[in-house]
Write an enzyme that holds these catalytic residues in place. Sequence first.
Site, PDB file in Angstrom:
ATOM      1  N   ASP A  30      -5.632 -26.588  14.357  1.00 48.72           N
ATOM      2  CA  ASP A  30      -5.852 -26.459  12.908  1.00 48.72           C
ATOM      3  C   ASP A  30      -6.954 -25.426  12.673  1.00 48.72           C
ATOM      4  OD1 ASP A  30      -6.215 -27.059  10.006  1.00 48.72           O
ATOM      5  OD2 ASP A  30      -5.102 -28.882  10.478  1.00 48.72           O
ATOM      6  N   LEU A  40      -3.105 -19.797  11.772  1.00 49.16           N
ATOM      7  CA  LEU A  40      -1.699 -19.464  12.035  1.00 49.16           C
ATOM      8  C   LEU A  40      -1.159 -18.452  11.032  1.00 49.16           C
ATOM      9  CD1 LEU A  40      -0.382 -23.019  12.988  1.00 49.16           C
ATOM     10  CD2 LEU A  40      -1.198 -21.189  14.475  1.00 49.16           C
ATOM     11  N   SER A 108      10.834 -28.748   4.395  1.00 51.11           N
ATOM     12  CA  SER A 108      10.619 -29.369   3.077  1.00 51.11           C
ATOM     13  C   SER A 108      11.962 -29.516   2.381  1.00 51.11           C
ATOM     14  CB  SER A 108       9.709 -28.463   2.234  1.00 51.11           C
ATOM     15  OG  SER A 108       9.711 -28.890   0.884  1.00 51.11           O
ATOM     16  N   TYR A 142       7.123 -20.533  -1.353  1.00 49.09           N
ATOM     17  CA  TYR A 142       7.191 -21.809  -0.624  1.00 49.09           C
ATOM     18  C   TYR A 142       8.645 -22.128  -0.240  1.00 49.09           C
ATOM     19  CZ  TYR A 142       6.228 -26.630   0.668  1.00 49.09           C
ATOM     20  OH  TYR A 142       6.123 -27.805   1.375  1.00 49.09           O
ATOM     21  N   LYS A 146      10.223 -22.201   3.635  1.00 52.68           N
ATOM     22  CA  LYS A 146      10.783 -23.411   4.248  1.00 52.68           C
ATOM     23  C   LYS A 146      12.274 -23.237   4.544  1.00 52.68           C
ATOM     24  CE  LYS A 146       7.032 -25.913   4.371  1.00 52.68           C
ATOM     25  NZ  LYS A 146       6.445 -26.355   5.656  1.00 52.68           N
TER      26      LYS A 146
HETATM   27  P1  NAD Z   1      -2.236 -30.885   4.097  1.00 54.04           P
HETATM   28  O1  NAD Z   1      -2.815 -29.792   3.275  1.00 54.04           O
HETATM   29  O2  NAD Z   1      -2.757 -32.260   3.950  1.00 54.04           O
HETATM   30  O3  NAD Z   1      -2.285 -30.492   5.648  1.00 54.04           O
HETATM   31  C1  NAD Z   1      -1.934 -29.201   6.087  1.00 54.04           C
HETATM   32  C2  NAD Z   1      -2.767 -28.853   7.287  1.00 54.04           C
HETATM   33  O4  NAD Z   1      -2.370 -27.528   7.705  1.00 54.04           O
HETATM   34  C3  NAD Z   1      -4.279 -28.800   6.979  1.00 54.04           C
HETATM   35  O5  NAD Z   1      -5.020 -29.525   7.938  1.00 54.04           O
HETATM   36  C4  NAD Z   1      -4.594 -27.321   7.022  1.00 54.04           C
HETATM   37  O6  NAD Z   1      -5.925 -27.018   7.442  1.00 54.04           O
HETATM   38  C5  NAD Z   1      -3.549 -26.813   8.014  1.00 54.04           C
HETATM   39  N1  NAD Z   1      -3.371 -25.382   7.834  1.00 54.04           N
HETATM   40  C6  NAD Z   1      -3.154 -24.734   6.664  1.00 54.04           C
HETATM   41  N2  NAD Z   1      -3.149 -23.412   6.872  1.00 54.04           N
HETATM   42  C7  NAD Z   1      -3.375 -23.224   8.190  1.00 54.04           C
HETATM   43  C8  NAD Z   1      -3.501 -22.072   8.992  1.00 54.04           C
HETATM   44  N3  NAD Z   1      -3.443 -20.836   8.470  1.00 54.04           N
HETATM   45  N4  NAD Z   1      -3.728 -22.233  10.323  1.00 54.04           N
HETATM   46  C9  NAD Z   1      -3.841 -23.480  10.854  1.00 54.04           C
HETATM   47  N5  NAD Z   1      -3.722 -24.600  10.138  1.00 54.04           N
HETATM   48  C10 NAD Z   1      -3.503 -24.477   8.815  1.00 54.04           C
HETATM   49  O7  NAD Z   1      -0.667 -30.834   3.784  1.00 54.04           O
HETATM   50  P2  NAD Z   1       0.549 -31.811   4.179  1.00 54.04           P
HETATM   51  O8  NAD Z   1       1.153 -32.249   2.920  1.00 54.04           O
HETATM   52  O9  NAD Z   1       0.192 -32.776   5.226  1.00 54.04           O
HETATM   53  O10 NAD Z   1       1.541 -30.712   4.784  1.00 54.04           O
HETATM   54  C11 NAD Z   1       2.031 -30.757   6.112  1.00 54.04           C
HETATM   55  C12 NAD Z   1       3.372 -30.049   6.116  1.00 54.04           C
HETATM   56  O11 NAD Z   1       4.285 -30.799   5.335  1.00 54.04           O
HETATM   57  C13 NAD Z   1       3.328 -28.650   5.499  1.00 54.04           C
HETATM   58  O12 NAD Z   1       4.100 -27.769   6.283  1.00 54.04           O
HETATM   59  C14 NAD Z   1       3.958 -28.853   4.145  1.00 54.04           C
HETATM   60  O13 NAD Z   1       4.578 -27.684   3.661  1.00 54.04           O
HETATM   61  C15 NAD Z   1       4.979 -29.933   4.460  1.00 54.04           C
HETATM   62  N6  NAD Z   1       5.431 -30.686   3.293  1.00 54.04           N
HETATM   63  C16 NAD Z   1       4.548 -31.429   2.564  1.00 54.04           C
HETATM   64  C17 NAD Z   1       5.019 -32.108   1.441  1.00 54.04           C
HETATM   65  C18 NAD Z   1       4.107 -32.956   0.586  1.00 54.04           C
HETATM   66  O14 NAD Z   1       4.531 -33.384  -0.510  1.00 54.04           O
HETATM   67  N7  NAD Z   1       2.890 -33.239   1.009  1.00 54.04           N
HETATM   68  C19 NAD Z   1       6.373 -32.029   1.089  1.00 54.04           C
HETATM   69  C20 NAD Z   1       7.230 -31.276   1.864  1.00 54.04           C
HETATM   70  C21 NAD Z   1       6.752 -30.605   2.972  1.00 54.04           C
END
Ligand code: NAD
Length: 244
Positions: A30, A40, A108, A142, A146
Site C-alpha cells: 500500500d 501503484l 466493480s 472509474y 474497471k
Molecule cells: P479504500 O479507499 O478503503 O482502500 C483502498 C486502498 O488502496 C487504500 O489503502 C489506499 O491507500 C490504496 N491505494 C490507493 N491508491 C494506491 C496507490 N496508488 N498505490 C498503492 N495503494 C493505493 O477503498 P475500498 O473501497 O476498500 O476499495 C478497494 C477496491 O474495491 C478498489 O479497487 C475499489 O475500486 C473496489 N471497489 C470498492 C467499492 C466500494 O463501494 N467500496 C465498490 C466496488 C469496487
Amino acid sequence: MIAVTGSASGIGAAVVPALRAEGHDVIGVDLRDAQVRADLGTPDGRQRAIDGVLDRCGGSLEGLVLCAGLGPHTPDPVRIIEVNYRGAVTVLDGLFPALRTAAVAVSSSASTMVRWADNPIARGEEAAALADAGEYRGQLAYAWSKNALTVAVRSRVAEWGAAGVRLNTVAPGAVDTPLLAGGLADPRYGDAIRNYRAPIPRHGRPAEVAALIVYLLGPRAGYVHGAQFMIDGGSDALMRPTEF
Ligand code: NAD
C-alpha cells in the site's frame, strides 16, 4: 504467502485478517502502513511493489489479491486509470511467474456499465476522451478502468490456466469503506451513488467481500477460473435481469 494490495484500508484491510485466520502469511502492499510501500499509480512504484513482494516471498507466491484502487471522486481522473487498471495489471503480470495457486482482482459492478467496444482504454485514447468528458470524467474513468481490468483478467485465462494458476474478479456494488464515503460526500456523484439501490437494502461489508475472495483463492474454488462474481446485494440482477 499471499500478497494483498490496498491492504491498509477498506476491503484490503478486511482480506488480511480473513487470510491470516486461514493460516496464511500475508504481504501487504500500500502507499502506507504496509510491509511493501509503493505507489501503484507510477511505473517505478509498480516495479517497487513487484520487487518488494518477490523479495519477501523468495520468488514463490501462493496467492495474490488486488484491492488497491481509487474512487470516482479522485481529483485527477487519469490517476484513477493508472492505479485501478495499469497498477493492477502490471502487478498481476509481474507476479504471475511467481504465482502458484490463484489471484483475485477487485473490479466493480461499474465494470459492466460500459462496453469494451466503447471503452477508450481499448484504443489508448482515454486522455482525449477524458478531456471531453466534463463533470462526469471521474465516474467515466472509474467505469473504464474497471471494465478494462475485468477484460484484462478474462483475456489471461488461457495462459494462466495452462500454468495452473486460477484468476478471477469480484465486482462489488456499494461497500462501506472510506472510498465509498468519499464518493457519497462528492457533490457531483453523491446522489447517483445514493440512488444505486440494492434489493438487500444496505451497503455491503468489507468482511463479506473478503470472505468471497478467500473462497476464490482456496481449494474449494479449484474449477473457478476467469469468472466475475457480482457481490452487490442484487443490484445487477435488478437492473439487468436478462443480461448476464
Ligand atoms: P479504500 O479507499 O478503503 O482502500 C483502498 C486502498 O488502496 C487504500 O489503502 C489506499 O491507500 C490504496 N491505494 C490507493 N491508491 C494506491 C496507490 N496508488 N498505490 C498503492 N495503494 C493505493 O477503498 P475500498 O473501497 O476498500 O476499495 C478497494 C477496491 O474495491 C478498489 O479497487 C475499489 O475500486 C473496489 N471497489 C470498492 C467499492 C466500494 O463501494 N467500496 C465498490 C466496488 C469496487
